[in-house]
Design a protein around this motif. Sequence first.
Motif, PDB file in Angstrom:
ATOM      1  N   TYR A  84       1.052   9.406  -6.720  1.00  0.00           N
ATOM      2  CA  TYR A  84       0.512  10.779  -5.762  1.00  0.00           C
ATOM      3  C   TYR A  84       0.338  10.823  -4.350  1.00  0.00           C
ATOM      4  N   ALA A  85       0.919   9.610  -3.771  1.00  0.00           N
ATOM      5  CA  ALA A  85       1.450   9.994  -2.180  1.00  0.00           C
ATOM      6  C   ALA A  85       2.206  10.397  -1.438  1.00  0.00           C
ATOM      7  N   LEU A  86       3.846   9.661  -2.966  1.00  0.00           N
ATOM      8  CA  LEU A  86       4.482  10.106  -2.340  1.00  0.00           C
ATOM      9  C   LEU A  86       4.742  11.568  -3.160  1.00  0.00           C
ATOM     10  N   LEU A  87       4.244  12.203  -3.758  1.00  0.00           N
ATOM     11  CA  LEU A  87       3.818  13.409  -4.047  1.00  0.00           C
ATOM     12  C   LEU A  87       3.533  14.617  -2.128  1.00  0.00           C
ATOM     13  N   GLU A  88       2.271  13.710  -1.580  1.00  0.00           N
ATOM     14  CA  GLU A  88       1.728  13.722  -0.094  1.00  0.00           C
ATOM     15  C   GLU A  88       2.949  13.800   0.539  1.00  0.00           C
ATOM     16  N   ALA A  89       4.088  12.990   0.684  1.00  0.00           N
ATOM     17  CA  ALA A  89       4.615  12.450   1.055  1.00  0.00           C
ATOM     18  C   ALA A  89       5.944  13.688   1.554  1.00  0.00           C
ATOM     19  N   SER A  90       5.933  14.484   0.305  1.00  0.00           N
ATOM     20  CA  SER A  90       7.531  15.185   0.035  1.00  0.00           C
ATOM     21  C   SER A  90       6.758  16.948   0.120  1.00  0.00           C
ATOM     22  N   ARG A  91       5.443  16.826   1.216  1.00  0.00           N
ATOM     23  CA  ARG A  91       5.103  17.591   1.472  1.00  0.00           C
ATOM     24  C   ARG A  91       4.825  17.808   2.896  1.00  0.00           C
ATOM     25  N   PHE A  92       4.156  16.440   3.034  1.00  0.00           N
ATOM     26  CA  PHE A  92       4.461  16.227   4.484  1.00  0.00           C
ATOM     27  C   PHE A  92       6.149  16.169   5.275  1.00  0.00           C
ATOM     28  N   ALA A  93       7.213  16.163   4.392  1.00  0.00           N
ATOM     29  CA  ALA A  93       8.697  15.463   5.137  1.00  0.00           C
ATOM     30  C   ALA A  93       8.789  17.445   5.764  1.00  0.00           C
ATOM     31  N   LYS A  94       7.798  18.354   5.454  1.00  0.00           N
ATOM     32  CA  LYS A  94       9.329  19.608   5.678  1.00  0.00           C
ATOM     33  C   LYS A  94       8.511  20.229   6.826  1.00  0.00           C
ATOM     34  N   TYR A  95       7.728  19.455   7.500  1.00  0.00           N
ATOM     35  CA  TYR A  95       7.294  19.400   8.949  1.00  0.00           C
ATOM     36  C   TYR A  95       7.448  18.121  10.002  1.00  0.00           C
ATOM     37  N   TRP A  96       7.804  16.467   8.804  1.00  0.00           N
ATOM     38  CA  TRP A  96       7.573  15.417   9.448  1.00  0.00           C
ATOM     39  C   TRP A  96       9.540  15.360   9.638  1.00  0.00           C
ATOM     40  N   LEU A  97      10.473  15.943   9.601  1.00  0.00           N
ATOM     41  CA  LEU A  97      11.727  15.613   9.077  1.00  0.00           C
ATOM     42  C   LEU A  97      12.822  16.669  10.498  1.00  0.00           C
ATOM     43  N   PRO A  98      12.357  18.300  10.244  1.00  0.00           N
ATOM     44  CA  PRO A  98      12.257  19.208  11.159  1.00  0.00           C
ATOM     45  C   PRO A  98      12.372  18.335  12.485  1.00  0.00           C
ATOM     46  N   PHE A  99      10.986  18.045  12.751  1.00  0.00           N
ATOM     47  CA  PHE A  99      10.197  17.725  14.349  1.00  0.00           C
ATOM     48  C   PHE A  99      10.830  16.207  14.902  1.00  0.00           C
ATOM     49  N   CYS A 100      11.299  15.358  13.552  1.00  0.00           N
ATOM     50  CA  CYS A 100      12.008  13.906  14.112  1.00  0.00           C
ATOM     51  C   CYS A 100      13.655  14.835  15.075  1.00  0.00           C
ATOM     52  N   LYS A 101      13.969  15.741  14.489  1.00  0.00           N
ATOM     53  CA  LYS A 101      15.123  15.719  14.565  1.00  0.00           C
ATOM     54  C   LYS A 101      15.753  17.430  15.281  1.00  0.00           C
ATOM     55  N   PRO A 125       0.864  -1.242   0.375  1.00  0.00           N
ATOM     56  CA  PRO A 125      -0.209   0.026   0.528  1.00  0.00           C
ATOM     57  C   PRO A 125       1.004   1.631  -0.516  1.00  0.00           C
ATOM     58  N   PRO A 126       0.537   2.453  -1.000  1.00  0.00           N
ATOM     59  CA  PRO A 126       1.348   3.763  -0.973  1.00  0.00           C
ATOM     60  C   PRO A 126       1.570   4.152  -0.084  1.00  0.00           C
ATOM     61  N   LEU A 127       0.352   4.206   1.379  1.00  0.00           N
ATOM     62  CA  LEU A 127       1.067   5.041   2.711  1.00  0.00           C
ATOM     63  C   LEU A 127       2.306   3.822   3.044  1.00  0.00           C
ATOM     64  N   MET A 128       1.844   2.709   3.579  1.00  0.00           N
ATOM     65  CA  MET A 128       3.571   1.853   3.675  1.00  0.00           C
ATOM     66  C   MET A 128       4.818   2.559   3.276  1.00  0.00           C
ATOM     67  N   VAL A 129       4.627   2.474   2.065  1.00  0.00           N
ATOM     68  CA  VAL A 129       5.966   3.086   0.995  1.00  0.00           C
ATOM     69  C   VAL A 129       6.519   3.609   1.306  1.00  0.00           C
ATOM     70  N   ILE A 130       5.094   5.231   1.609  1.00  0.00           N
ATOM     71  CA  ILE A 130       5.833   6.378   2.519  1.00  0.00           C
ATOM     72  C   ILE A 130       6.137   6.015   3.476  1.00  0.00           C
ATOM     73  N   ASN A 131       5.851   5.688   4.360  1.00  0.00           N
ATOM     74  CA  ASN A 131       6.093   5.896   5.863  1.00  0.00           C
ATOM     75  C   ASN A 131       7.660   5.392   5.339  1.00  0.00           C
ATOM     76  N   THR A 132       8.029   4.027   4.576  1.00  0.00           N
ATOM     77  CA  THR A 132       9.963   3.745   4.612  1.00  0.00           C
ATOM     78  C   THR A 132      10.397   5.310   3.887  1.00  0.00           C
ATOM     79  N   VAL A 133       9.570   5.953   2.967  1.00  0.00           N
ATOM     80  CA  VAL A 133      10.241   7.039   2.264  1.00  0.00           C
ATOM     81  C   VAL A 133      10.174   7.772   3.200  1.00  0.00           C
ATOM     82  N   LEU A 134       9.504   7.706   4.162  1.00  0.00           N
ATOM     83  CA  LEU A 134      10.180   9.403   5.169  1.00  0.00           C
ATOM     84  C   LEU A 134      10.627   8.382   5.658  1.00  0.00           C
TER      85      LEU A 134
END
Length: 479
Positions: free
Chosen positions: A132-149, A96-105
Amino acid sequence: MAYMVYAVSVMMGICLICVYRLIHFPSPSQERLQRWAWIGSFMAVLWFTLYWLITQSVRFNPIYRFTFKHRLSQRYEKVLPNVDIFVCTADHTVEPPLMVINTVLSIMAYDYPPEKPSVYLSDDGGSELMFYALLEASRFAKYWLPFCKKFKIEPRPPATYFETICKALDDPTMAEEWSSIKKLYEDMKKRIDSTTKVGQIPEEIRKQHKGFQEWDLVLSKHDHPSIIQILIDGRRECSRVWILKKKKEKKEKKQQCQLWCTWHVRRVPTITTTSKQEPSIPLKATSIYMYILHIHTYIRVSSRISNGPVILNLDCDMYSNNSESVQDALCFLMDEEQGHRIAFVQFPQTFDNLTKNDVYSSSLRVISAVEIAGFDANGGPLYIGTGCFHRREALSGMKYKKDYKTDWTVKNDRKVEESTHVLEETCKVLASCSYEQNTQWGKEMGLKYGCPVEDVITGLAIQCRGWRSVYFNPERKGF
Ligand SMILES: O=c1ccn([C@@H]2O[C@H](COP(=O)(O)OP(=O)(O)O[C@H]3O[C@H](CO)[C@@H](O)[C@H](O)[C@H]3O)[C@@H](O)[C@H]2O)c(=O)[nH]1
């Protein structure tokens, strides 16, 4: 130790069976058939004993390695290499796309200088939903990455993180950001899930990115031109990272986000043995063949775009569980005494959702804790696919030479000047399925064709070219 006790007890059992077989050997007066049956059984026991002894010679001498990551940062802070990370997916209905983008994130969020990793996702299924899922992930990454770090959280795929930590934490600053980011994730999840359920991308979403136009030329899953899309161009994009705080305090921070997110689909070769255009593929081996083509395409496309000297390949269901795995691998590859000889660093595969008490032994404990560590002490572990950091040159077919040394400063110097659009177009040629005809790809370069365990034989071929390999099984699992 426990394994040694187990092995000694089995060995004693084998010896007792041999003694029994010898003592009770049928006398010449007994029937001929009975004698031969006895001899046959005895030979089987001897054969098993030999097999057991050979396997134990590997298992009794395992190597367990440790890394000192702080020393790596102290010594090589400025020359840490670019790392290209490849994630493969093949079918959005089983992966499923959601699982794949979780790996990517999770891999985008590695604790590594943000301009160095480049993440590539390739979909063999050619699904617009995955894009489409990856496009969403690339947008979400801008919040997620700084949060993780900022909060140094683990693990870093959002789904697993929010399952493990299911309520806001004691720290009020973190609690606030935690709730906002969770909401963002849930909203993204809803959008992806609803689109996946419908099985079609609505027209208003299609208008959001030019990449969707590429699907206008797709005739079927098996017949379409290569599609390559760069979703985050790390060189130019000064991405805005919003630190999620109260509205009043909302800060806008500029940060150079150097992550590439390339997504491509290749024209899948038609499986006919008569076609001169396409390589002839044994039908049974097609999914392995496609997987190898996947990796080869990655090697070529990434060499044009980011050309990281280190490559990590991952299955789409193997998220990163440890944000410091890149540093762990580099501790071996950049080691001053031995590093230049090491072609790949293999991490074990670890699995979620095992049955209670792991009754089917799906955790592969003996293999990952004893067997591969034993290989490490006897010439180097096998390459077992996912979770492996490769030296690009070794994977591309280079032979090891005694005077070989890597100059990491030179390796990071390469600058690509072309625009995103030009890169996307030029890389399409490299992603074409006919590119490999009459070349050494699949023989001397890349993964080897023609065997269901392509990873194992590729690893052995690399070792035959003079390289060594390393197995690293850290306490906090890498994948
Ligand atoms: O036609 C295909 C089939 C599979 N895959 C991808 O390959 C990966 C592994 O496929 P999977 O079906 O999970 O195969 P496994 O047998 O579970 O994979 C193991 O065995 C392979 C060796 O054959 C290794 O390469 C893998 O890393 C290892 O996890 C997944 O990400 C798939 O999406 C493709 O890209 N194209």
